[in-house]
Design an enzyme around this catalytic site. Sequence first.
Site, PDB file in Angstrom:
ATOM      1  N   LYS A  62       0.800  -1.225   0.000  1.00 43.95           N
ATOM      2  CA  LYS A  62       0.000   0.000   0.000  1.00 43.95           C
ATOM      3  C   LYS A  62       0.838   1.283   0.000  1.00 43.95           C
ATOM      4  O   LYS A  62       0.362   2.350  -0.418  1.00 43.95           O
ATOM      5  CB  LYS A  62      -0.939   0.000   1.208  1.00 43.95           C
ATOM      6  CG  LYS A  62      -2.125  -0.950   1.090  1.00 43.95           C
ATOM      7  CD  LYS A  62      -3.127  -0.441   0.076  1.00 43.95           C
ATOM      8  CE  LYS A  62      -4.413  -1.243   0.112  1.00 43.95           C
ATOM      9  NZ  LYS A  62      -5.440  -0.704  -0.802  1.00 43.95           N
ATOM     10  N   SER A 315       1.001  -9.786  -0.682  1.00 46.23           N
ATOM     11  CA  SER A 315       0.719  -8.354  -0.616  1.00 46.23           C
ATOM     12  C   SER A 315       0.893  -7.729   0.759  1.00 46.23           C
ATOM     13  O   SER A 315       0.994  -6.501   0.862  1.00 46.23           O
ATOM     14  CB  SER A 315      -0.707  -8.081  -1.106  1.00 46.23           C
ATOM     15  OG  SER A 315      -1.646  -8.797  -0.326  1.00 46.23           O
TER      16      SER A 315
END
Length: 516
Positions: A62, A315
Amino acid sequence: MAKQERLGDKPTPEEYLRAIICAPIYEVAKKTELQEMPKLSERLGNTILVKREDNQPVHSFKIRGAYAMMSQLSDEEKARGIITASAGNHAQGVALAGKNLGLKPIIVMPKVTPDIKIDAVKNFGGKVVLHGANFDEAKAYAIEKAQKDQMTFVPPFDSPAVIAGQGTIGLELIQQYAHLDMIFVPVGGGGLAAGVSVLIKQLMPHIKVIGVEPKDAACLKAAFDANQPTTLERVSLFAEGVAVKRIGDETFRLCKEFLDDVTLVDSDEICAALKDIFDDVRAVGEPSGALALAGLKKYVQQNNITKKNLVHVLSGANMNFHTLRYVSERAEIGEQREALFVVTIPEEKGSFLRFCKILGNRSVTEFSYRYSKLAKDQKNDAKIFVGIRLMNGLTEKNEILNLFTKNNLNATDLSNNDMTKTHLRYMMGGRVNQKIKEKIFSFEFPEASGALVLFLETLGSSCNITLFHYRSHGADYGRVLCGFENKDEDIDMYLSKIGYSYREETQNIALEFFVK
């Protein structure tokens, strides 16, 4: 370095390509490692690679999108203040990006956000504001405050600049390994899938990009089916990082054009993928972080893929340590290494011994039974709950079912029954000794101090509770099974007061055996 472009609302693929190439994310992010997973590669008959986004400074990808957007803001936009809403990884990305840009962004987080995530945002320099019972309420408040105070809102996924930042992962992948055949990416709001696919399809269009979603939070699949973004009624909180009810408008536009396929997985398959990651590279991912690998494994099996070079994006790794207990319990079922059955045997001496002899040398992982004496004119059978370790997956499970049938034992496979795996295998007790009208519901709610008390205060004072089971897995959400005596009252009216996601389970087959 080329000059960074400010993107419009609907950039062309060429504009996205330039924005991705010029994104200045390495001022704060890092080019993460691409590692081979030798054990899994041998098992699946393909070369399996993992992109280690868990090694970013905020332990998730992110930071890429957050910094890509915030770094291009004008001095005037920065001066007005930065605000966003998030319950986890995006919050930390915005906080760290702000710190590197000399800003102190406001991060609106739900009141139920665990302290570990709040502290992480504060440590990166973000100012935390707690508001609302869930992410949607926190986001609505952040947008309202941004409009009222003319602040700059940083979206978690549905922004061209954010999408371009996430797309840098695709650029790194083809630089690190030029012979890729497929890339598997997790899908929440769609920013990562959109960014990677729009980049790959312009530079190396022969590489397939596959999106992976949880079955119980599949907002992209729902949008594909409806041919437009649509809002899901509810989403599971297990893979919190991708628990999004509605895909973004811009991310959907790009995924529809550039994403090759989307596949769905369940929680058990995610847990099995987490174990694979740990076994091969000793990384502890979060559930949403292992989502792409779970999809890769399923896609390989369903499409008989062999001798290909496949990569998945790990991720994130912002895992609550105590959640590992749940992951460990469910991983074996997700990998089809354990089967759960309910078997009816005669309520008589020697039945247990005969049953174990039928199983032979197979390893029993769990065995539960409670004596149940019925009236004299009724047949006395015992319902036993048994877990059996499997060495040969689905084939062996079917062999065991056939073995039960051959020995005149009535058996039901409950391996895929979530009610069984979440509640029944941990419950004590038996059937009620009188007939009552009863409705049974399962609940899922954000775990926080006072959440269970609120549940009981709201429902316990309104309805007669006939069954209750709650077991903390140390996760960020709680799971409750609760029964209510149904006296022709409007139970749904009371349930709506609690504000938690729920589902009626009265007709669940697992309850027929042990509870009702």
